[in-house]
Write a protein that holds these residues in place. Sequence first.
Motif, PDB file in Angstrom:
ATOM      1  N   SER A   3       0.859  -1.178   0.000  1.00 52.64           N
ATOM      2  CA  SER A   3       0.000   0.000   0.000  1.00 52.64           C
ATOM      3  C   SER A   3       0.901   1.236   0.000  1.00 52.64           C
ATOM      4  N   PHE A   4       0.310   2.413  -0.246  1.00 52.74           N
ATOM      5  CA  PHE A   4       1.108   3.639  -0.180  1.00 52.74           C
ATOM      6  C   PHE A   4       1.660   3.834   1.230  1.00 52.74           C
ATOM      7  N   GLU A   5       0.856   3.458   2.271  1.00 53.30           N
ATOM      8  CA  GLU A   5       1.293   3.615   3.667  1.00 53.30           C
ATOM      9  C   GLU A   5       2.618   2.898   3.893  1.00 53.30           C
ATOM     10  N   GLY A  21      -7.911   9.406  -5.615  1.00 58.09           N
ATOM     11  CA  GLY A  21      -8.453   8.080  -5.939  1.00 58.09           C
ATOM     12  C   GLY A  21      -7.368   7.048  -6.230  1.00 58.09           C
ATOM     13  N   PHE A  22      -6.110   7.360  -5.868  1.00 54.10           N
ATOM     14  CA  PHE A  22      -5.028   6.384  -6.040  1.00 54.10           C
ATOM     15  C   PHE A  22      -5.134   5.386  -4.889  1.00 54.10           C
ATOM     16  N   GLU A  23      -5.471   4.149  -5.189  1.00 54.40           N
ATOM     17  CA  GLU A  23      -5.658   3.188  -4.095  1.00 54.40           C
ATOM     18  C   GLU A  23      -4.378   2.461  -3.731  1.00 54.40           C
ATOM     19  N   LYS A  24      -3.675   2.014  -4.755  1.00 59.84           N
ATOM     20  CA  LYS A  24      -2.408   1.334  -4.457  1.00 59.84           C
ATOM     21  C   LYS A  24      -1.347   1.764  -5.466  1.00 59.84           C
ATOM     22  N   PRO A  25      -0.093   1.636  -5.066  1.00 57.05           N
ATOM     23  CA  PRO A  25       0.970   2.116  -5.963  1.00 57.05           C
ATOM     24  C   PRO A  25       1.056   1.289  -7.247  1.00 57.05           C
ATOM     25  N   THR A  26       1.441   1.945  -8.333  1.00 56.30           N
ATOM     26  CA  THR A  26       1.702   1.205  -9.572  1.00 56.30           C
ATOM     27  C   THR A  26       3.094   0.562  -9.409  1.00 56.30           C
ATOM     28  N   PRO A  27       3.450  -0.399 -10.266  1.00 55.08           N
ATOM     29  CA  PRO A  27       4.759  -1.051 -10.101  1.00 55.08           C
ATOM     30  C   PRO A  27       5.937  -0.085 -10.064  1.00 55.08           C
ATOM     31  N   VAL A  28       5.917   0.943 -10.913  1.00 58.04           N
ATOM     32  CA  VAL A  28       7.065   1.863 -10.909  1.00 58.04           C
ATOM     33  C   VAL A  28       7.115   2.636  -9.591  1.00 58.04           C
ATOM     34  N   GLN A  29       5.956   2.968  -9.060  1.00 55.60           N
ATOM     35  CA  GLN A  29       5.918   3.683  -7.773  1.00 55.60           C
ATOM     36  C   GLN A  29       6.404   2.769  -6.648  1.00 55.60           C
ATOM     37  N   GLU A  30       5.970   1.531  -6.705  1.00 58.89           N
ATOM     38  CA  GLU A  30       6.348   0.567  -5.675  1.00 58.89           C
ATOM     39  C   GLU A  30       7.876   0.389  -5.634  1.00 58.89           C
ATOM     40  N   GLN A  48       7.789   3.652 -18.950  1.00 57.72           N
ATOM     41  CA  GLN A  48       6.985   4.241 -20.021  1.00 57.72           C
ATOM     42  C   GLN A  48       6.111   5.348 -19.454  1.00 57.72           C
ATOM     43  N   THR A  49       5.677   6.235 -20.360  1.00 62.15           N
ATOM     44  CA  THR A  49       4.690   7.204 -19.905  1.00 62.15           C
ATOM     45  C   THR A  49       3.390   6.447 -19.638  1.00 62.15           C
ATOM     46  N   GLY A  50       2.636   6.919 -18.680  1.00 63.75           N
ATOM     47  CA  GLY A  50       1.373   6.258 -18.362  1.00 63.75           C
ATOM     48  C   GLY A  50       1.483   5.205 -17.286  1.00 63.75           C
ATOM     49  N   THR A  51       2.689   5.019 -16.752  1.00 63.70           N
ATOM     50  CA  THR A  51       2.868   3.978 -15.739  1.00 63.70           C
ATOM     51  C   THR A  51       2.787   4.554 -14.324  1.00 63.70           C
ATOM     52  N   GLY A  52       2.560   5.870 -14.223  1.00 63.61           N
ATOM     53  CA  GLY A  52       2.501   6.504 -12.900  1.00 63.61           C
ATOM     54  C   GLY A  52       3.847   7.057 -12.477  1.00 63.61           C
ATOM     55  N   LYS A  53       4.692   7.396 -13.451  1.00 66.47           N
ATOM     56  CA  LYS A  53       6.048   7.837 -13.105  1.00 66.47           C
ATOM     57  C   LYS A  53       6.071   9.233 -12.479  1.00 66.47           C
ATOM     58  N   THR A  54       5.066  10.071 -12.770  1.00 70.45           N
ATOM     59  CA  THR A  54       5.075  11.418 -12.178  1.00 70.45           C
ATOM     60  C   THR A  54       4.973  11.333 -10.657  1.00 70.45           C
ATOM     61  N   ALA A  55       4.086  10.465 -10.173  1.00 72.21           N
ATOM     62  CA  ALA A  55       3.988  10.294  -8.713  1.00 72.21           C
ATOM     63  C   ALA A  55       5.243   9.595  -8.200  1.00 72.21           C
ATOM     64  N   ILE A 306       1.852  14.503 -24.629  1.00 75.94           N
ATOM     65  CA  ILE A 306       0.392  14.482 -24.514  1.00 75.94           C
ATOM     66  C   ILE A 306       0.006  13.430 -23.488  1.00 75.94           C
ATOM     67  N   ASP A 307      -0.713  13.854 -22.482  1.00 76.41           N
ATOM     68  CA  ASP A 307      -1.148  12.904 -21.467  1.00 76.41           C
ATOM     69  C   ASP A 307      -2.665  12.988 -21.376  1.00 76.41           C
ATOM     70  N   VAL A 308      -3.318  12.130 -22.111  1.00 75.90           N
ATOM     71  CA  VAL A 308      -4.774  12.109 -22.084  1.00 75.90           C
ATOM     72  C   VAL A 308      -5.176  10.715 -21.645  1.00 75.90           C
ATOM     73  N   GLY A 334      -3.041   2.483 -23.223  1.00 75.75           N
ATOM     74  CA  GLY A 334      -2.665   1.471 -22.232  1.00 75.75           C
ATOM     75  C   GLY A 334      -2.116   2.097 -20.969  1.00 75.75           C
ATOM     76  N   ARG A 335      -2.758   3.196 -20.528  1.00 74.21           N
ATOM     77  CA  ARG A 335      -2.240   3.906 -19.355  1.00 74.21           C
ATOM     78  C   ARG A 335      -3.067   3.616 -18.112  1.00 74.21           C
ATOM     79  N   ALA A 336      -2.434   3.829 -16.966  1.00 78.74           N
ATOM     80  CA  ALA A 336      -3.096   3.709 -15.655  1.00 78.74           C
ATOM     81  C   ALA A 336      -3.919   2.427 -15.529  1.00 78.74           C
ATOM     82  N   GLY A 337      -3.303   1.317 -15.873  1.00 77.09           N
ATOM     83  CA  GLY A 337      -3.944   0.024 -15.641  1.00 77.09           C
ATOM     84  C   GLY A 337      -4.953  -0.391 -16.700  1.00 77.09           C
TER      85      GLY A 337
HETATM   86  P1  AMP Z   1       1.948   9.215 -15.490  1.00 74.09           P
HETATM   87  O1  AMP Z   1       2.729   8.042 -15.960  1.00 74.09           O
HETATM   88  O2  AMP Z   1       2.568   9.857 -14.285  1.00 74.09           O
HETATM   89  O3  AMP Z   1       1.693  10.202 -16.600  1.00 74.09           O
HETATM   90  O4  AMP Z   1       0.518   8.685 -14.960  1.00 74.09           O
HETATM   91  C1  AMP Z   1      -0.472   8.177 -15.830  1.00 74.09           C
HETATM   92  C2  AMP Z   1      -1.845   8.278 -15.239  1.00 74.09           C
HETATM   93  O5  AMP Z   1      -2.003   7.356 -14.144  1.00 74.09           O
HETATM   94  C3  AMP Z   1      -2.169   9.653 -14.677  1.00 74.09           C
HETATM   95  O6  AMP Z   1      -3.463  10.003 -15.135  1.00 74.09           O
HETATM   96  C4  AMP Z   1      -2.152   9.461 -13.174  1.00 74.09           C
HETATM   97  O7  AMP Z   1      -3.051  10.330 -12.536  1.00 74.09           O
HETATM   98  C5  AMP Z   1      -2.572   7.992 -12.997  1.00 74.09           C
HETATM   99  N1  AMP Z   1      -1.978   7.337 -11.819  1.00 74.09           N
HETATM  100  C6  AMP Z   1      -0.696   7.414 -11.391  1.00 74.09           C
HETATM  101  N2  AMP Z   1      -0.496   6.650 -10.305  1.00 74.09           N
HETATM  102  C7  AMP Z   1      -1.671   6.059 -10.018  1.00 74.09           C
HETATM  103  C8  AMP Z   1      -2.105   5.125  -9.007  1.00 74.09           C
HETATM  104  N3  AMP Z   1      -1.275   4.678  -8.072  1.00 74.09           N
HETATM  105  N4  AMP Z   1      -3.391   4.737  -9.025  1.00 74.09           N
HETATM  106  C9  AMP Z   1      -4.230   5.195  -9.987  1.00 74.09           C
HETATM  107  N5  AMP Z   1      -3.897   6.053 -10.968  1.00 74.09           N
HETATM  108  C10 AMP Z   1      -2.623   6.483 -10.992  1.00 74.09           C
END
Ligand code: AMP
Length: 574
Positions: A3-5, A21-30, A48-55, A306-308, A334-337
């Motif tokens: 979990s993020f905690e 609304g982020f419930e659990k970390p994506t693999p790159v975040q983890e 890749q872009t879309g994997t949650g790398k910004t967080a 472009i992030d849509v 193929g972004r955000a799951g």
């Molecule tokens: P990014 O790769 O940072 O451009 O993120 C792609 C998309 O995934 C963005 O719309 C984020 O808001 C969303 N996102 C990032 N991390 C999570 C997460 N842990 N749970 C759900 N959505 C996420």
Amino acid sequence: MSSFESLGIRAEILRALTDLGFEKPTPVQEKTIPLLLTGEGDMVALAQTGTGKTAAFGIPLLERIDAGGKRVQALVLAPTRELCVQITKDIEHFAAHLPGIKCVAVYGGANIRDQIRGIQRGANVVVATPGRLIDLLERGAIDLGHVQVAVLDEADEMLNMGFQEDLTTILDRTPKEKRTWLFSATMSNEVRRIAKNYMRAAEEVSMGGGNKANEAIIHEYAVVMARDRYIALKRFVDADPGMFAIVFCRTKQDTQELAENLTRDGYNADAIHGDLSQQQRDRVMERYRGKSLQLLIATDVAARGIDVSNVSHVIHFDLPGEVESYTHRSGRTGRAGKTGISLSIIGVRDVFKVRNLERQLKVHFTYVRVPDGAEICERQLLTLIGKIKSVQVDEEAISRFLDAVELDLADLNREELIKRVVSLEFNRFLKQYKDARDLNVDMASKDRNPRAGGQAREPREKSGFGRSSDGPMRSMFINIGTKDGFDKGKMLGYLCGITGLTGQHFGRILLKDMYSFIDIDSEHFDEAMGHFKAANYKGRKVRVDEGSSGGATGARDFKVTKKKFNKARYAGIV
Ligand code: AMP
């Protein structure tokens, strides 16, 4: 999955993640967050872009800076304005419950004085494109001497765009003991070089390794005659009414032309490319983000950053020259799951390129057939039925009209009524795809030309792209050419202007210095010739004549028409 905690993030940021609304970390975040929170060295992450790398970098970055401090403590470099804006917004969201964080975006094409004021008001996080940041450094408007964390986002893209020298200059202006975190979709030699020269004890984090594409993306390809790619594209769109796609072309002109043709044919499309002003690009992107645009036609450069969310398809109308570009293009879906489709519509000659991509990216490309008329009609019908079933009925508003409507429709039984309601929307597709020919090129067949198989031409389906009309052509000779200042584009514009026809009615244009041959759709040939009766070009009488039946396409035909040209010259026509 943790979990993020459990990653060791503070409560205020956890609250913000819950708000998002982020419930659990994506693999790159983890993988990266614990490392960046505790580790002392630098990091290179292949993501890749879309994997949650910004967080993945945004959260640890916020954990490491002093929110009260008014100096620039964190610097994020990104290749494009769009990405800068997106990252800034994301960081602001993550910091929503952290008072004292001030994040400013600086990028070209916007008022530099406003950006300087933003920095002077105490920005502690700056997100910048390299070019604009250099400008600010040269003006003495920003001090990077207190930067603790520098992030290079989409490093491969920044290097591809020629920012190598700028990156070096910028990093030289930051303290040596800062942390550097580099994120890149691909690991090119240039990225490696930056990592080697500017990073200390960098830990490598890889999400699936190498240049491998995102697994949430399904790679597909369809093979048609090159000239049929436009019709094939329309069929894929028609067969999938829920499609929300980015279509890639190689050149600015191609994007513009494709968007115009699609719009003319009733599709909801617009182009984004480098010749548009920033304002125009923003307007197109706003419409696309708001989903009031279904098809965004883009060049590789314009689509950077472009992030849509929810892009269902990336369509390669032209395959890119570089493997990296393919990865970047397809990473828009193929972004955000969610899964997405990366579809290449290719001519027979480009099949080898797909094989190369398969080999280099180590992904499988699934062969798909261009849908035929029956499939499209069926899918449209099912969508229509779905819409009828799920439509919200406003009982109150409609009740006062119902009696009259029922009276009016009293003669129709249930069956009749259903047929008519459905036909209202469905007729268009039935008519359009009646007798639709098979566009697929059977790779195993010796005869790769579907037309040679005697299949009927579709009456309403026009190819429209690349000026290649779909039916039989007749060739027109005209006594103007390159010496008169024409190139193919100008000639097409001139022809359209005189005849009132559109690009789709013309085929090959063969330009010579004093004369040219133009293929014209047989159906409109006589009409087009008629328009030249009184035509003048720069005071000179324009003369036209019919060339051979094969048109301007083949050398043999050209000889015949040239003979005809000479005959015409002696006869005083030219
Ligand atoms: P990014 O790769 O940072 O451009 O993120 C792609 C998309 O995934 C963005 O719309 C984020 O808001 C969303 N996102 C990032 N991390 C999570 C997460 N842990 N749970 C759900 N959505 C996420």
